[in-house]
Design a protein around this motif. Structure first.
Motif, PDB file in Angstrom:
ATOM      1  N   SER A 216       0.823  -1.208   0.000  1.00  0.00           N
ATOM      2  CA  SER A 216       0.000   0.000   0.000  1.00  0.00           C
ATOM      3  C   SER A 216       0.857   1.257   0.000  1.00  0.00           C
ATOM      4  N   HIS A 223      -2.805   4.404   1.376  1.00  0.00           N
ATOM      5  CA  HIS A 223      -2.876   4.090   2.802  1.00  0.00           C
ATOM      6  C   HIS A 223      -4.262   4.404   3.357  1.00  0.00           C
ATOM      7  N   ASN A 224      -4.748   3.526   4.210  1.00  0.00           N
ATOM      8  CA  ASN A 224      -5.935   3.801   5.007  1.00  0.00           C
ATOM      9  C   ASN A 224      -5.766   3.081   6.334  1.00  0.00           C
ATOM     10  N   GLN A 225      -6.690   3.256   7.229  1.00  0.00           N
ATOM     11  CA  GLN A 225      -6.545   2.678   8.561  1.00  0.00           C
ATOM     12  C   GLN A 225      -6.433   1.161   8.502  1.00  0.00           C
ATOM     13  N   GLU A 226      -7.209   0.548   7.611  1.00  0.00           N
ATOM     14  CA  GLU A 226      -7.190  -0.911   7.490  1.00  0.00           C
ATOM     15  C   GLU A 226      -5.834  -1.408   6.993  1.00  0.00           C
ATOM     16  N   SER A 227      -5.273  -0.743   5.971  1.00  0.00           N
ATOM     17  CA  SER A 227      -3.988  -1.183   5.429  1.00  0.00           C
ATOM     18  C   SER A 227      -2.857  -0.988   6.434  1.00  0.00           C
ATOM     19  N   LEU A 228      -2.914   0.107   7.185  1.00  0.00           N
ATOM     20  CA  LEU A 228      -1.883   0.357   8.192  1.00  0.00           C
ATOM     21  C   LEU A 228      -1.948  -0.672   9.308  1.00  0.00           C
ATOM     22  N   MET A 229      -3.168  -1.023   9.726  1.00  0.00           N
ATOM     23  CA  MET A 229      -3.327  -2.030  10.779  1.00  0.00           C
ATOM     24  C   MET A 229      -2.815  -3.390  10.310  1.00  0.00           C
ATOM     25  N   GLN A 233       2.015  -1.179   4.793  1.00  0.00           N
ATOM     26  CA  GLN A 233       2.950  -0.090   4.475  1.00  0.00           C
ATOM     27  C   GLN A 233       4.395  -0.569   4.524  1.00  0.00           C
TER      28      GLN A 233
END
Length: 355
Positions: A216, A223-229, A233
């Motif tokens: 991502s 990037h979004n909250q789901e991808s970061l969690m 990244q």
């Protein structure tokens, strides 16, 4: 057994370059590695791994991590200043700065522009080569050589740098143990007519694969909250596929390169490979049926520093006395994508050979 080149692969070669009218050599080099040493024993305390496993699988004993308040440009500046000093030229003499990294200071603005202004290279064209990964410096040298075919240009500064500690997951032992941070810089300049030394040619290839990728952060998957969690990244790597590709493509490229230029393996004084993994380097030398005495390694100290590995290992091999005037060298690198290739150089230590 040594590697052989299939007819299909040999027929597909379209990127060998032989420089006849203009020859380019390496005038000076510089290197920078952060002072913060991360040992295998320290990693044992953080993730599910052991020193014995890391050394057996990779040969790596320690790596360097950049201080948190510093960025990739800091390492570039330090390596660049040393390279300019060793070349005996001022920053104002540089016509182009090519920085290859996939860990730039920012998505925007340009890291090459940041470095240009920091070192005072007022007339240099800043060029960012951002997605060639570990093969970046080799590709940057090819680009710089073409730039110097223009008689209005005299010096090109190529910098390979990577802050790998910023894009690897500290909880993932399959990537975290492999990588480190560093920068290396090379000053390229045209050589005088009639001088045979310098860059003789190269062999470059590419093939799309997702074996090493960052899921991502691009336009395909912002990037979004789901991808970061989910840790998307960070760098993801299929180690088995990387091993197979590197140990196939690198020795193959070397043999293609030498064959096109009428060289034997035995004519080469030193083979310098991308410093990704000591076992990969050993296997490449085994495929070439060449002794380990004909290569030089520093992956044990620094880990895989991606685009920085080639200029840093070249710099250290020279300082260790492994390279002599007029030695024939072969560089071979492979990076995510995949991008890979090799380069044939006769190394000159005589500044009188340069324009």
């Amino acid at each position: 057994m040594g590697i052989t080149i299939t007819k299909e692969r040999n027929d597909a070669v379209k990127s060998i370059s032989t420089l006849t009218e203009v020859n380019v050599g390496i005038l000076g080099m510089g290197s920078y590695v952060p002072s913060n040493v991360i040992t295998n024993q320290e990693l044992e305390q953080k993730i599910d791994t052991t020193n014995e496993w890391i050394v057996a699988k990779t040969g790596i004993e320690e790596r360097r991590h950049l201080d948190k308040e510093k960025a990739t440009s800091h390492m570039c500046i330090m390596a660049a200043n040393e390279a300019l000093a060793n070349a005996g030229i001022a920053a104002g003499d540089i016509d182009a700065i090519i920085i290859t990294t996939f860990t730039p200071d920012y998505i925007l603005p340009s890291t090459a522009l940041i470095v240009k202004e920091a070192i005072g290279a007022s007339k240099a064209l800043p060029i960012d080569l951002n997605q060639v990964a570990c093969a970046g410096t080799l590709y940057g040298m090819v680009l710089g050589t073409h730039f110097l075919m223009n008689p209005n240009h005299k010096n090109v500064l190529v910098i390979g740098a990577e802050a790998m500690s910023r894009i690897i997951n500290p909880d993932d032992r399959s990537t975290y143990v492999f990588f480190g941070d560093a920068a290396g810089a090379i000053v390229l300049r045209r050589m005088k007519k009639g001088v045979s030394a310098g860059i003789f040619g190269w062999d470059l290839h590419s093939k799309l694969a997702m074996d090493v990728h960052i899921p991502s952060g691009g336009s395909m998957s912002p990037h979004n909250q789901e991808s970061l969690m989910a840790g998307k990244q960070y760098l993801h790597m299929d180690g088995r596929s990387v091993w197979k590709s590197a140990t196939t493509y690198l020795p193959e490229s070397v043999l293609i390169l030498l064959g096109k230029h009428g060289f034997r393996k035995e004519d080469i004084d030193l083979f310098l490979f991308h410093q990704a993994n000591l076992n990969i380097i050993k296997e490449c030398m085994n495929q070439l049926q060449m002794p380990m005495e004909k290569t030089f390694c520093n992956v044990m100290k620094y880990g895989n520093t991606s685009a920085a590995t080639l200029p840093v290992v070249l710099y250290e091999a020279l300082n260790a006395g492994k390279i002599k005037h007029n030695d024939f060298l072969v560089f071979a690198t492979i990076g995510a994508g995949y991008f890979w290739g090799s380069m044939l150089v006769q190394f000159s230590m005589d500044s009188a050979n340069f324009e």
